[in-house]
Motif scaffolding. Structure first.
Motif: not given
Lengths: 391, 345
Positions: A32, A56, A223, A371, A373-374, B147, B151, B226, B315-317
């Motif tokens: 994607m 992701e 994070r 990912y 978020p990273d 997404m 999630r 969140d 984070r997701e993981d």
């Protein structure tokens, strides 16, 4: 040099992909393409990142810039030297006074003028104040990008005091336009030194708060530790500078290593580095630098010499033919002006080297295999100002 | 009780209609209370924000202003959206909140429905919001929304389990699934030999309480969980295409659910509507009970929102790891310990 880089993240990712492919041939997903930006809350402006995603995970990310290109290098060629400062302090709009200094220094170098000591010390103080006001925003903003809203409100609250001090000297909060060839526009107002010292105390309190609120937080560590690791050799080969470079363990600071006409070598301070090169290191280094900058300001304020604030310069400034390059350690990193003069009222050619452009050129390299978020963490920790990229 | 209200005999459908109207009006009311007390007041004091202090004395009119703002917005559907699913998704989310309120008792005689499987029902309907969120994420025809929806699905399913397992300890101790029964079990227990203090389960089930609160945070998609709405990454996730009133529904759903879960947590762990010193079926508690429960709810909600304002986002993981590798084993241990202690004493 560049070929010697071991592209560890990429190799690890490819190996992972191969392993996955063997197991999950039937449930392989389509890639994607995600456009982050040009309007995206994490890009602080019109930066666009085209990311190819597998779930992701980012396979490939390319920054696309130029949406707000303002043609500064060309515009300087039709403006007289004093007029140029009104333009260039808009390049990195959060540390605007610091943008003016290297250009003025380059012009002074060509004219063989030197600003009087008092002007140099005040310049250095304002330079460090704009560094503090710039980096304070980063310290709060990093929290926002990771989902913690509170730090940025503290940052804006306390940054206000620093901006007030800049305003009471220069009359401008964002665009001081205070530096002149040969010195400064005005002297310090009465009582300013004491007020500024009180503000520096507040800055240090703010740094302590950030250390408690952000750096001491387990989620923040989880994070940022090991996220977006940039080894020293890679950072150097991409031309990174400033706190991003120091966070990769390279002990390089133009304030100490190439002092140019300012008063940093008169006071006692320290260059902070961190060996890890990850997002956490970049936050840590900037936090230490803010503390250090407030110490520099405190020491400089104690020793501002008396005397004039302007050297003798002709009323109509004509810069003799020649060329000069001056770079200073700006809040975002190395900022340099290469000024070519043909002896006119206006520069013949100005080349601006700003820090953010080089700092984010690492993005395609560092974002392989991270990912989504990273991506935000890394962008936030690289800390760029869009104006500093698109000139 | 089910056919009489305030000593007036009513038909079943009349009682049901009245109950539905009361619960329906309570959802936005609870959202308003939490929104005002925590989202505006507590937040602006914690974050040094001046904005929420401006409208009216001490900012009391801010929520009214927000409401007016939401109502006057245009109702936009994205071009390629699945219009029906897009429109109905916020309602599904609020429906789950509605069903949660059904089983929470507020006094000896103040409840909508006293189900024998009360807590089981509550945990089952709470997962309905996943469907609403997935619908919103899919129907928006937007990559960020998709997404966010996926999630959210992953996260909510992962945290259903610790939520359920955290409650099992309470159920073992109380010996019933009925929420009224759980309140009675806490009221009739004794602590250090003092019978009148009761035995709120938080004293023995503190691990369960902690796990429950953490899982509730995740169910509410609140910081630090969140991710589905992460505004700095996916710009609001499944909410990104929603405007005006439809967005307000998500908002009400989130805060109403926060209130409902806080009420369930207060009932399960803090003794619910029961106040020490009163008989369990005394009529006073029909008046005092709601107030006692409200005070306990606000206490729990304070914790829920305190985390919201202090923590960055997982984070997701990391989030999945936290649920599967830490919370669930801990909850299982808690169940085992509770079971052994229950048999032993």
């Amino acid at each position: 040099m560049v070929t010697a880089i071991t592209d560890r993240q990429q190799l690890a990712y490819i190996a992972g992909q191969a392993a996955d492919a063997r197991v999950n041939v039937e449930i392989e997903t389509e890639g994607m393409t995600l456009n982050m930006g040009p309007q995206h809350p994490a890009t602080h402006g019109t930066l666009r990142i085209v990311a190819k995603l597998d779930g992701e995970q980012v396979i490939e990310a390319a920054p696309i810039m130029g949406y707000m290109h303002r043609g500064y290098e060309k515009l300087t060629e039709v403006r007289s030297y004093p007029q140029v400062t009104t333009l260039i302090n808009r390049i990195d709009w959060l540390g605007s006074f610091a943008n003016e200094v290297p250009f003025i220094l380059a012009a002074e170098k060509l004219m063989e003028v030197e600003a009087p000591p008092r002007a140099q010390w005040i310049r250095t103080v304002l330079f460090e104040l704009s560094r503090i006001s710039n980096v304070m925003l980063f310290l709060g903003d990093m929290g926002v990008q990771l989902g913690a809203l509170t730090p940025v409100f503290f940052a804006f609250r306390d940054r206000e005091h620093v901006l007030n001090q800049i305003e009471s000297v220069t009359g401008g909060r964002f665009h001081p336009n205070f530096d002149r060839i040969g010195g400064l526009k005005d002297d310090l107002p009465k009582g300013w030194i004491e007020d500024t010292k009180a503000v520096m105390e507040k800055v240090r309190t703010f740094c302590d708060e950030m250390e408690d609120l952000i750096m001491g937080n387990e989620i923040f560590e989880a994070r940022t530790r090991g996220i977006g690791v940039i080894p020293a050799d890679v950072a150097l080969s991409y031309g990174m500078s400033g706190a991003n470079l120091r966070a990769s363990g390279v002990d390089w600071d133009l304030r100490r290593d190439r002092p140019v006409g300012l008063a940093w070598d008169e006071v006692d301070w320290k260059v902070w580095t961190h060996p890890d090169g990850d997002s956490f290191a970049r936050y840590w280094v900037r936090l230490q630098e803010t503390r250090e900058a407030s110490r520099i300001v405190d020491q400089l304020l104690d020793g501002i010499p008396a005397g004039p604030i302007m050297a003798k310069v002709p009323r109509i400034i004509k810069v003799p033919a020649g060329e000069a390059y001056v770079a200073t350690e700006n809040p975002l990193g190395q900022m340099g002006y290469y000024v070519v003069s043909k002896g006119d009222l206006v520069p013949f050619r100005v080349k601006i080297r700003s820090a953010s452009f080089n700092n984010i050129s690492i993005v395609p390299w560092v974002m392989k295999g991270v990912y989504v978020p990273d991506v935000i963490t890394i962008l936030a920790s690289l800390y760029f100002i869009l104006g500093d990229i698109d000139r | 009780m089910s056919s009489s209200l305030l000593a007036i005999d009513l038909a079943y459908w009349q009682v049901t209609t009245i109950k539905v109207i009361i619960v329906l009006s309570f959802i936005p009311l609870s959202a308003l209370i939490l929104g005002y007390v925590f989202l505006l007041k507590m937040m602006s004091h914690m974050q040094s924000r001046l904005g929420p202090m401006e409208a009216g004395p001490h900012g009391v009119l801010q929520l009214v202003a927000d409401g007016v703002k939401f109502i006057q917005k245009e109702d936009i559907f994205p071009d390629k959206a699945d219009r029906f699913v897009f429109a109905i998704a916020p309602l599904v989310v609020v429906l789950s909140t509605f069903l949660l309120f059904v089983v929470v008792p507020a006094g000896p005689d103040i409840y909508v429905e006293s189900l024998d499987t009360g807590i089981f029902f509550a945990l089952a309907v709470s997962s309905l919001s996943v469907v609403g969120i997935l619908m919103a994420g899919w129907a928006s025809a937007n990559k960020y929304s998709l997404m966010g929806g996926l999630r959210a699905a992953g996260q909510l399913i992962a945290y259903e389990l610790p939520l359920v397992l955290a409650v099992v300890g309470v159920v073992i101790q109380a010996g019933t699934l009925n929420l009224q029964g759980i309140v009675a079990a806490q009221a009739n227990g004794s602590m250090f030999g003092f019978d009148f203090l009761g035995n709120p389960f938080i004293i023995t089930q503190f691990i369960g309480f902690a796990i429950f609160l953490i899982a509730v945070q995740a169910e509410l998609t609140q910081t630090p969980f969140d991710m589905p709405v992460a505004e700095s990454e996916i710009v609001g996730g499944y909410q990104v295409e929603y405007t005006g009133f439809r967005f307000l529904f998500f908002f009400i759903g989130e805060f109403g659910t926060a209130f409902a879960f806080a009420a369930i947590a207060a009932t399960l762990f803090l003794g619910g509507w029961w106040l020490p010193g009163f008989d369990l079926d005394s009529n006073f508690l029909n008046v005092l009970g709601p107030l006692v429960l409200f005070a306990k709810v606000m206490l729990v909600a304070f914790f829920i929102f305190w985390f919201r304002f202090t923590y960055p986002r997982f984070r997701e993981d990391q989030l999945q790891k936290f649920a599967w590798k830490f919370l669930i084993p801990l909850a299982l241990l808690n169940i085992a310990a509770t079971g052994i202690l229950k048999v032993a004493f």
